[in-house]
Every structure is written in C-alpha cells, then in structure tokens.
Design an enzyme around this catalytic site. Structure first.
Site, short mmCIF file in Angstrom:
data_model
loop_
_atom_site.label_atom_id
_atom_site.label_comp_id
_atom_site.label_asym_id
_atom_site.label_seq_id
_atom_site.Cartn_x
_atom_site.Cartn_y
_atom_site.Cartn_z
N CYS A 1 -13.12 -84.07 70.40
CA CYS A 1 -12.62 -84.65 69.43
C CYS A 1 -11.09 -84.84 69.58
O CYS A 1 -10.74 -84.57 70.93
CB CYS A 1 -12.13 -83.42 67.66
SG CYS A 1 -11.69 -81.21 68.39
N GLU B 1 -14.01 -76.07 73.50
CA GLU B 1 -13.26 -76.22 74.52
C GLU B 1 -12.37 -76.00 74.68
O GLU B 1 -11.63 -74.75 75.11
CB GLU B 1 -12.57 -77.58 74.29
CG GLU B 1 -14.02 -78.89 73.99
CD GLU B 1 -14.64 -79.18 73.04
OE1 GLU B 1 -15.21 -78.48 71.73
OE2 GLU B 1 -15.03 -80.62 72.82
#
Length: 154
Positions: free
Chosen positions: A84, A56
């Site tokens: 996360c 990401e």
C-alpha cells in the site's frame, strides 16, 4: 521443481500463518545483502490493534532493530501483496534495494494503482521493483481467505 524464490516461499508461509490467526494473509521477508533472511512477518493489525502492523512494516522494523540502523541499503524485500502507499513510503525511507511482490492490489496498491508512489518525482529513493513473483499462490491465498470470510458472515 526447484524453488527459485525461497524468500517468497517464506513470505507465503508468513501469510498463511497470518490467515490462520484471522489476519489478512500478507507476509513479508527481508533478505540481507549477503543473501540471508534477516527478518520476516505476517500481518498483525487485528492482534496488535494497530492499523500500521502490516507485514512489510513489521519485517522492516525487525530488520532495522537487528542491524541497528534506520536504513537497509542492499536489502531486498519479498512481500506477497503489492504494498500500500504507507508501506511503499516506508520501503523508500528504509532505502530497500529491491522489492519483489506476488499479487497486485487493484484496490489498495501504492505502486501500480492509486498514488503510484515510486513514480513520484519528489521521492528520494526508488527500489527496483519486480511484480508477479509466485503471483498465483499469493492470489489464491487471498482469494480463499476472503471467500471463507464471506461464507462465515452469511
């Protein structure tokens, strides 16, 4: 079968490539407001020796550089694994419009377990979130990767 999520398929391709490099198989794809894929990446934490080199993070950095802005309003992010807390915060800071993820992450997820970042009242931006997109494929990729890793370490 018609592929309803071509961007998620591309994220799975990035995750597969990451696994082939020995990285945890996570892939991410950013789609611009006009529907075109703007950036994609797979995990590179080992190759870059950088704990922040999550798929990401890398895809968002590439897209920001490409569009010349630190914000990506109207962009959608497809990622094979629930982000996360670090990546969830980045998604908020980048003002991503929608987040689509495949597999949930019961150990390190930042959305459905742990800090549940997008539920925090002090967060400035909350993207729309859709989980379970091509979840079976994403989960199998991760499961196979870790089974092989355990088999090779015995």
């Amino acid at each position: 079968m018609i592929d309803r999520f071509p961007a998620m398929q591309r994220a799975l391709d990035e995750a597969t490539a990451a696994a082939e490099r020995g990285e945890v198989p996570v892939g991410a794809v950013l789609v611009s407001p006009d529907g075109a894929i703007c950036a994609s990446a797979g995990n590179q934490t080992l190759a870059d020796r950088d704990p922040s080199a999550h798929a990401e993070m890398l895809a968002i950095r590439k897209a920001c550089a490409k569009v010349g802005s630190e914000r990506l309003p109207g962009f959608d992010l497809y990622v094979t694994l629930e982000p996360c807390a670090m990546c969830a915060a980045l998604i908020s800071y980048a003002r991503i419009r929608r987040l689509y993820f495949g597999a949930s992450d019961p150990k390190s997820g930042g959305l459905t377990v742990g800090p549940k970042l997008f539920s925090q009242p002090t967060l400035h931006h909350r993207p729309e979130v859709y989980g379970g997109i091509m979840e079976r494929e994403a989960s199998e990729l991760l499961k196979d990767f870790f089974q092989q890793k355990r088999a090779h370490s015995e």
